[in-house]
Design an enzyme around this catalytic site. Structure first.
Site, PDB file in Angstrom:
ATOM      1  N   ASN A   1      -4.630   5.423  63.002  1.00 49.60           N
ATOM      2  CA  ASN A   1      -4.463   6.747  63.791  1.00 49.60           C
ATOM      3  C   ASN A   1      -4.209   7.853  62.463  1.00 49.60           C
ATOM      4  O   ASN A   1      -3.984   7.806  61.555  1.00 49.60           O
ATOM      5  CB  ASN A   1      -2.904   6.643  64.446  1.00 49.60           C
ATOM      6  CG  ASN A   1      -1.668   6.177  63.519  1.00 49.60           C
ATOM      7  OD1 ASN A   1      -2.084   5.293  62.431  1.00 49.60           O
ATOM      8  ND2 ASN A   1      -0.508   6.587  63.604  1.00 49.60           N
ATOM      9  N   LEU A   2      -4.338   9.241  63.216  1.00 42.69           N
ATOM     10  CA  LEU A   2      -4.444  10.522  62.536  1.00 42.69           C
ATOM     11  C   LEU A   2      -3.692  11.591  63.097  1.00 42.69           C
ATOM     12  O   LEU A   2      -3.843  11.620  64.333  1.00 42.69           O
ATOM     13  CB  LEU A   2      -5.905  11.048  62.188  1.00 42.69           C
ATOM     14  CG  LEU A   2      -6.296  12.261  61.534  1.00 42.69           C
ATOM     15  CD1 LEU A   2      -5.482  12.302  60.039  1.00 42.69           C
ATOM     16  CD2 LEU A   2      -7.597  12.652  61.681  1.00 42.69           C
ATOM     17  N   GLU A   3      -2.830  12.230  62.554  1.00 45.08           N
ATOM     18  CA  GLU A   3      -1.847  13.313  62.870  1.00 45.08           C
ATOM     19  C   GLU A   3      -2.117  14.594  62.079  1.00 45.08           C
ATOM     20  O   GLU A   3      -2.334  14.290  60.676  1.00 45.08           O
ATOM     21  CB  GLU A   3      -0.535  12.889  63.155  1.00 45.08           C
ATOM     22  CG  GLU A   3      -0.204  11.555  63.889  1.00 45.08           C
ATOM     23  CD  GLU A   3       1.081  10.934  63.749  1.00 45.08           C
ATOM     24  OE1 GLU A   3       1.263   9.702  64.431  1.00 45.08           O
ATOM     25  OE2 GLU A   3       1.758  11.129  62.821  1.00 45.08           O
TER      26      GLU A   3
ATOM     27  N   CYS B   1      -2.191   2.250  74.074  1.00 41.10           N
ATOM     28  CA  CYS B   1      -1.695   3.046  75.080  1.00 41.10           C
ATOM     29  C   CYS B   1      -2.553   3.250  76.265  1.00 41.10           C
ATOM     30  O   CYS B   1      -3.687   2.984  76.204  1.00 41.10           O
ATOM     31  CB  CYS B   1      -1.065   4.392  74.452  1.00 41.10           C
ATOM     32  SG  CYS B   1      -2.508   5.510  73.785  1.00 41.10           S
TER      33      CYS B   1
ATOM     34  N   CYS C   1      -5.565   5.139  75.203  1.00 39.67           N
ATOM     35  CA  CYS C   1      -6.836   4.192  74.586  1.00 39.67           C
ATOM     36  C   CYS C   1      -7.282   3.302  75.661  1.00 39.67           C
ATOM     37  O   CYS C   1      -8.684   3.094  75.474  1.00 39.67           O
ATOM     38  CB  CYS C   1      -6.177   3.497  73.501  1.00 39.67           C
ATOM     39  SG  CYS C   1      -5.592   4.711  71.990  1.00 39.67           S
TER      40      CYS C   1
ATOM     41  N   GLU D   1      -7.520   3.031  68.014  1.00 42.55           N
ATOM     42  CA  GLU D   1      -8.514   2.576  68.720  1.00 42.55           C
ATOM     43  C   GLU D   1      -9.810   3.518  68.599  1.00 42.55           C
ATOM     44  O   GLU D   1     -11.085   3.179  68.535  1.00 42.55           O
ATOM     45  CB  GLU D   1      -8.405   2.079  70.094  1.00 42.55           C
ATOM     46  CG  GLU D   1      -7.001   1.023  69.944  1.00 42.55           C
ATOM     47  CD  GLU D   1      -5.797   1.628  70.254  1.00 42.55           C
ATOM     48  OE1 GLU D   1      -5.062   0.786  70.778  1.00 42.55           O
ATOM     49  OE2 GLU D   1      -5.446   2.444  69.497  1.00 42.55           O
TER      50      GLU D   1
ATOM     51  N   HIS E   1      -6.184   8.414  67.929  1.00 46.02           N
ATOM     52  CA  HIS E   1      -5.581   7.191  67.904  1.00 46.02           C
ATOM     53  C   HIS E   1      -6.381   5.915  67.271  1.00 46.02           C
ATOM     54  O   HIS E   1      -7.627   6.122  66.990  1.00 46.02           O
ATOM     55  CB  HIS E   1      -5.477   6.717  69.583  1.00 46.02           C
ATOM     56  CG  HIS E   1      -4.515   7.615  70.335  1.00 46.02           C
ATOM     57  ND1 HIS E   1      -3.548   7.109  71.148  1.00 46.02           N
ATOM     58  CD2 HIS E   1      -4.542   8.808  70.429  1.00 46.02           C
ATOM     59  CE1 HIS E   1      -2.995   7.965  71.717  1.00 46.02           C
ATOM     60  NE2 HIS E   1      -3.551   9.136  71.237  1.00 46.02           N
TER      61      HIS E   1
END
Length: 296
Positions: free
Chosen positions: A88-90, A128, A131, A103, A101
């Site tokens: 994951n990347l934010e 989730c 995804c 995936e 996300h």
């Protein structure tokens, strides 16, 4: 071994850790070919399913989650037998819709590497709804096997019953199918040529807004992303986010970006320029080069 793997390597069974240390060198970005996977399984006396679940801490170490501080790793196993890690990347301080996300990261890693099918997704937390819908866009998406720690393996159809997907909108070539859209552009700029190549491979059957992004760092390395639309619209993956996710897997800092190009079809129903600029300016003080091209 890269510093980002030091902590997680200590969590692994010792035989696996011993085999992985030489692989986790400066060139490792989360890809292992089928032979490497088979060799690891044999050397550690693990089944392939056991091995892939055990590798999840390595995938999670690729994450950049400054908002949630929740590290999620995912592994996509392609039809070739190769595995592709993602995380994951934010974007720090930015709206959550910019997030990638795990995936999505793993699947985009496989797509950018030329895979035409995903057989298995291994992830350290239940996918989730976002995804699940993203995976449903893939070739034979409902049949993809989902592997979770301490849970029975189930197809995506178990997690997303009565699914709405590309077939409901009469799309015959879903995501990961070979895409080849032709556009006209005269340029001798290698970065623009690279962007055009990825534009032709992008997936936008709903808006026909084919698009790609290329980011260049100060040392001349390039990182690419393609637009990947979704039948449910919101789970679509933007090319800038895909390119940033690729940079994160390569352990590159976004401050290294010194050039950014967005290329998109002039005949699309939407434009990605606003969303692309927002994401770029959140991570780098670089102006976006925006190029519109005509389809052949």
């Amino acid at each position: 071994m890269q510093d980002r793997f030091v902590h997680c390597i200590a969590q692994l069974p010792q035989p696996l850790a011993d085999q992985l240390v030489p692989l986790l060198n400066q060139d490792f970005v989360g890809h292992m070919d089928a032979q490497q996977v088979a060799d690891l399984a044999a050397a550690t006396q693990m089944s392939q399913d056991e091995l892939l679940l055990a590798l999840l801490p390595i995938a999670a170490a690729l994450a950049k989650p400054p908002i949630s501080e929740f590290y999620v790793g995912a592994i996509a196993k392609g039809a070739s037998g190769d595995i592709y890690m993602g995380a994951n990347l934010e974007l720090d301080g930015e709206a959550l819709f910019h997030s990638v996300h795990a995936e999505q990261s793993a699947i985009s890693h496989a797509w950018l590497s030329g895979e035409t099918g995903i057989e298995d997704i291994i992830v350290n937390a239940s996918p989730c709804g976002h995804c699940r819908q993203f995976m449903n866009e893939l070739v034979e998406g409902q049949a993809i096997r989902i592997h979770l720690p301490e849970q029975a393996t189930q197809p995506l159809s178990h997690y997303l019953p009565y699914a709405f997907g590309p077939a409901d909108l009469n799309i015959k070539t879903p995501l990961l199918s070979k895409q080849q859209h032709e556009f006209t552009l005269e340029s001798a700029d290698p970065m623009i040529i690279e962007a055009l190549d990825h534009l032709s491979l992008s997936y936008a059957p709903y808006s026909e807004s084919y698009a790609a992004v290329v980011l260049e760092t100060r040392d001349g390395a390039t990182f690419c992303g393609r637009y990947a639309e979704n039948a449910a619209f919101n789970p679509s993956m933007l090319p800038m986010q895909m390119a940033l996710s690729a940079m994160a897997r390569h352990n590159r800092d976004f401050s290294e970006i010194n050039r950014a190009v967005l290329i998109e079809s002039s005949q699309g129903k939407i434009s990605l320029v606003g969303a692309t600029m927002d994401a770029l300016h959140a991570v780098a003080a670089v102006e976006l080069e925006h190029i519109m091209v005509d389809p052949v």
